[in-house]
Design an enzyme around this catalytic site. Structure first.
Site, PDB file in Angstrom:
ATOM      1  N   SER A  14       0.846  -1.203   0.000  1.00  0.00           N
ATOM      2  CA  SER A  14       0.000   0.000   0.000  1.00  0.00           C
ATOM      3  C   SER A  14       0.879   1.250   0.000  1.00  0.00           C
ATOM      4  CB  SER A  14      -0.962   0.010   1.198  1.00  0.00           C
ATOM      5  OG  SER A  14      -0.289   0.331   2.389  1.00  0.00           O
ATOM      6  N   ASN A  15       2.026   1.170   0.641  1.00  0.00           N
ATOM      7  CA  ASN A  15       2.940   2.324   0.649  1.00  0.00           C
ATOM      8  C   ASN A  15       3.610   2.531  -0.700  1.00  0.00           C
ATOM      9  OD1 ASN A  15       3.209   3.684   3.420  1.00  0.00           O
ATOM     10  ND2 ASN A  15       3.061   1.501   3.903  1.00  0.00           N
ATOM     11  N   MET A  87      10.612  -6.593   4.784  1.00  0.00           N
ATOM     12  CA  MET A  87      10.677  -7.353   6.035  1.00  0.00           C
ATOM     13  C   MET A  87      11.961  -8.164   6.203  1.00  0.00           C
ATOM     14  SD  MET A  87       8.177  -6.333   7.607  1.00  0.00           S
ATOM     15  CE  MET A  87       6.540  -5.647   7.479  1.00  0.00           C
ATOM     16  N   ASN A 104      14.057   4.038   5.860  1.00  0.00           N
ATOM     17  CA  ASN A 104      13.105   2.994   6.255  1.00  0.00           C
ATOM     18  C   ASN A 104      11.852   3.613   6.867  1.00  0.00           C
ATOM     19  OD1 ASN A 104      12.127   0.352   6.873  1.00  0.00           O
ATOM     20  ND2 ASN A 104      12.859   0.589   8.987  1.00  0.00           N
ATOM     21  N   HIS A 106       8.860   2.811   9.428  1.00  0.00           N
ATOM     22  CA  HIS A 106       8.578   1.863  10.515  1.00  0.00           C
ATOM     23  C   HIS A 106       7.316   2.301  11.269  1.00  0.00           C
ATOM     24  CE1 HIS A 106       9.486  -1.378  13.268  1.00  0.00           C
ATOM     25  NE2 HIS A 106       9.169  -0.558  14.253  1.00  0.00           N
ATOM     26  N   HIS A 168      -1.807   2.870   8.374  1.00  0.00           N
ATOM     27  CA  HIS A 168      -1.427   2.933   6.956  1.00  0.00           C
ATOM     28  C   HIS A 168      -1.706   4.319   6.382  1.00  0.00           C
ATOM     29  CE1 HIS A 168      -0.020  -1.041   6.751  1.00  0.00           C
ATOM     30  NE2 HIS A 168      -1.182  -1.657   6.836  1.00  0.00           N
ATOM     31  N   GLU A 171       0.948   6.591   7.542  1.00  0.00           N
ATOM     32  CA  GLU A 171       2.197   6.306   6.828  1.00  0.00           C
ATOM     33  C   GLU A 171       2.182   6.954   5.454  1.00  0.00           C
ATOM     34  OE1 GLU A 171       3.562   1.957   8.551  1.00  0.00           O
ATOM     35  OE2 GLU A 171       2.273   1.989   6.805  1.00  0.00           O
TER      36      GLU A 171
HETATM   37  C1  GAR Z   1       3.793  -0.938   6.883  1.00  0.00           C
HETATM   38  O1  GAR Z   1       2.969  -0.746   7.992  1.00  0.00           O
HETATM   39  C2  GAR Z   1       5.238  -0.640   7.244  1.00  0.00           C
HETATM   40  O2  GAR Z   1       5.392   0.417   8.152  1.00  0.00           O
HETATM   41  C3  GAR Z   1       5.635  -1.956   7.872  1.00  0.00           C
HETATM   42  O3  GAR Z   1       5.064  -2.917   7.043  1.00  0.00           O
HETATM   43  C4  GAR Z   1       3.841  -2.416   6.510  1.00  0.00           C
HETATM   44  C5  GAR Z   1       3.842  -2.622   5.028  1.00  0.00           C
HETATM   45  O4  GAR Z   1       2.595  -2.309   4.462  1.00  0.00           O
HETATM   46  N1  GAR Z   1       7.074  -2.068   7.953  1.00  0.00           N
HETATM   47  C6  GAR Z   1       7.716  -2.659   8.948  1.00  0.00           C
HETATM   48  O5  GAR Z   1       7.139  -3.169   9.889  1.00  0.00           O
HETATM   49  C7  GAR Z   1       9.217  -2.645   8.821  1.00  0.00           C
HETATM   50  N2  GAR Z   1       9.824  -3.103  10.024  1.00  0.00           N
HETATM   51  P1  GAR Z   1       2.442  -2.179   2.876  1.00  0.00           P
HETATM   52  O6  GAR Z   1       3.096  -3.418   2.257  1.00  0.00           O
HETATM   53  O7  GAR Z   1       0.963  -2.152   2.646  1.00  0.00           O
HETATM   54  O8  GAR Z   1       3.137  -0.928   2.440  1.00  0.00           O
END
Ligand code: GAR
Length: 186
Positions: A14-15, A87, A104, A106, A168, A171
């Site tokens: 989603s990011n 990840m 990054n 987080h 989300h 973010e």
């Molecule tokens: C997000 O919430 C991001 O902050 C987290 O994974 C998710 C990915 O969502 N990242 C971590 O936890 C890194 N340690 P997305 O695939 O929908 O962007």
């Protein structure tokens, strides 16, 4: 000069979608998304393909791939790496050899809740004040200098699913603001 980003992903993306939209709407004036790297096939890599982005799935179980990845990044003339839901831990050797910025995202107010499942752990702990962070990547996990943070507050009775959605959204806003700021102050 154009800043060429490589985005590293692992899951839903989603990011990644958020910044692909930003770019396709012409909002990024001095930055481009040149390459998407994933550690497995995942919805995020499909999003990259949908936007015709160069993309590569790398099997990080083989430690030698870090050297190959460096080559790919250099060939693509990448300036900065953005970890958006990636990840895997970036090897310290790679960080040393790459020697250019790695940012990054987080889902916590670092230094709180480093590591995996940060949202779930904050939810279980009934934290009142939570948030999301952008930071520079250093060899120690989730520990580099903070670039930008935003906070959100617990709503009593809210489910983990609804809280996760709010994370989300926050973010997406944080990353958007960060990239738009870079257009003004590179
Ligand atoms: C997000 O919430 C991001 O902050 C987290 O994974 C998710 C990915 O969502 N990242 C971590 O936890 C890194 N340690 P997305 O695939 O929908 O962007």
């Amino acid at each position: 000069m154009l800043t060429r980003w490589a985005v590293f992903v692992s899951g839903e993306g989603s990011n990644l979608q958020n910044i692909l939209t930003l770019e396709s709407e012409g909002e990024l004036k001095s930055q481009s998304i040149e390459l998407v790297v994933a550690n497995k096939s995942c919805p995020a890599i499909e999003k990259a393909q949908r936007y015709s982005k160069n993309n590569v799935v790398v099997d990080f179980r083989n430690p030698e791939v870090w050297a190959e990845l460096l080559e790919v990044l250099n060939q693509a003339k990448i300036d900065k790496i953005f970890l958006l839901g990636f990840m895997k831990i970036i090897s310290s050797g790679f960080i040393r050899s790459w020697a250019k910025p790695i940012v990054n995202l987080h889902p916590s107010l670092l230094p709180q809740y480093k590591g995996l499942q940060a949202i779930e752990r904050a939810f279980v702990a009934k934290e009142e004040r939570m948030g999301v962070s952008l930071h520079e990547v250093v060899a120690e996990l989730d520990s580099g200098p903070i670039l930008k943070q935003a906070e959100l507050w617990r709503i009593p009775g809210e489910s983990l699913e609804v809280l996760t959605e709010r994370f989300h959204k926050l973010e997406h806003k944080l990353v958007r603001d960060y990239l738009l700021d870079l257009d003004i102050r590179p």
